[in-house]
Design a protein around this motif. Structure first.
Motif, PDB file in Angstrom:
ATOM      1  N   TYR A  18     -37.510  14.015  39.999  1.00 32.45           N
ATOM      2  CA  TYR A  18     -38.165  12.968  40.763  1.00 32.45           C
ATOM      3  C   TYR A  18     -37.572  12.988  42.162  1.00 32.45           C
ATOM      4  N   VAL A  19     -38.403  13.142  43.157  1.00 33.31           N
ATOM      5  CA  VAL A  19     -37.956  13.186  44.540  1.00 33.31           C
ATOM      6  C   VAL A  19     -38.365  11.887  45.215  1.00 33.31           C
ATOM      7  N   GLY A  20     -37.388  11.235  45.818  1.00 42.46           N
ATOM      8  CA  GLY A  20     -37.671   9.999  46.525  1.00 42.46           C
ATOM      9  C   GLY A  20     -36.704   9.796  47.669  1.00 42.46           C
ATOM     10  N   ASP A  21     -37.043   8.849  48.538  1.00 38.03           N
ATOM     11  CA  ASP A  21     -36.197   8.615  49.706  1.00 38.03           C
ATOM     12  C   ASP A  21     -35.492   7.267  49.689  1.00 38.03           C
ATOM     13  N   HIS A  22     -35.600   6.553  48.587  1.00 34.18           N
ATOM     14  CA  HIS A  22     -34.967   5.241  48.498  1.00 34.18           C
ATOM     15  C   HIS A  22     -33.932   5.261  47.374  1.00 34.18           C
ATOM     16  N   LEU A  23     -32.689   4.918  47.706  1.00 36.89           N
ATOM     17  CA  LEU A  23     -31.614   4.979  46.712  1.00 36.89           C
ATOM     18  C   LEU A  23     -31.888   4.124  45.490  1.00 36.89           C
ATOM     19  N   MET A  35     -34.598  10.947  34.120  1.00 35.00           N
ATOM     20  CA  MET A  35     -35.089  12.055  34.944  1.00 35.00           C
ATOM     21  C   MET A  35     -33.969  12.577  35.842  1.00 35.00           C
ATOM     22  N   ILE A  36     -34.185  13.716  36.445  1.00 33.77           N
ATOM     23  CA  ILE A  36     -33.253  14.284  37.405  1.00 33.77           C
ATOM     24  C   ILE A  36     -33.707  13.843  38.791  1.00 33.77           C
TER      25      ILE A  36
END
Length: 65
Positions: A18-23, A35-36
């Motif tokens: 899972y790629v995201g920009d919010h911690l 998930m990774i």
């Protein structure tokens, strides 16, 4: 929402990135779901976050698949 997406895709959490920009919303949510998580940090705002994988460009995802 993470588990629902995994179920719809028919993918196990351990086999997904899972790629995201919010911690909190992206990284922590993905971790809780099993998930990774990859934090996309294009401007190096999170260089002190040593316990997570950070990428600066989406092309780096290929290093993890």
């Amino acid at each position: 929402i993470f588990r629902s997406g995994l179920k719809d895709a028919g993918v196990s959490p351990a086999d997904s990135l899972y790629v995201g920009d919010h911690l909190r919303h992206d990284v922590e949510g993905a971790k809780i779901a099993g998930m990774i998580p990859l934090l996309i940090d294009r401007s190096d705002r999170h260089v002190d976050e040593k316990e997570m994988v950070r990428i600066s460009d989406l092309r780096e995802i290929f290093n993890f698949v």
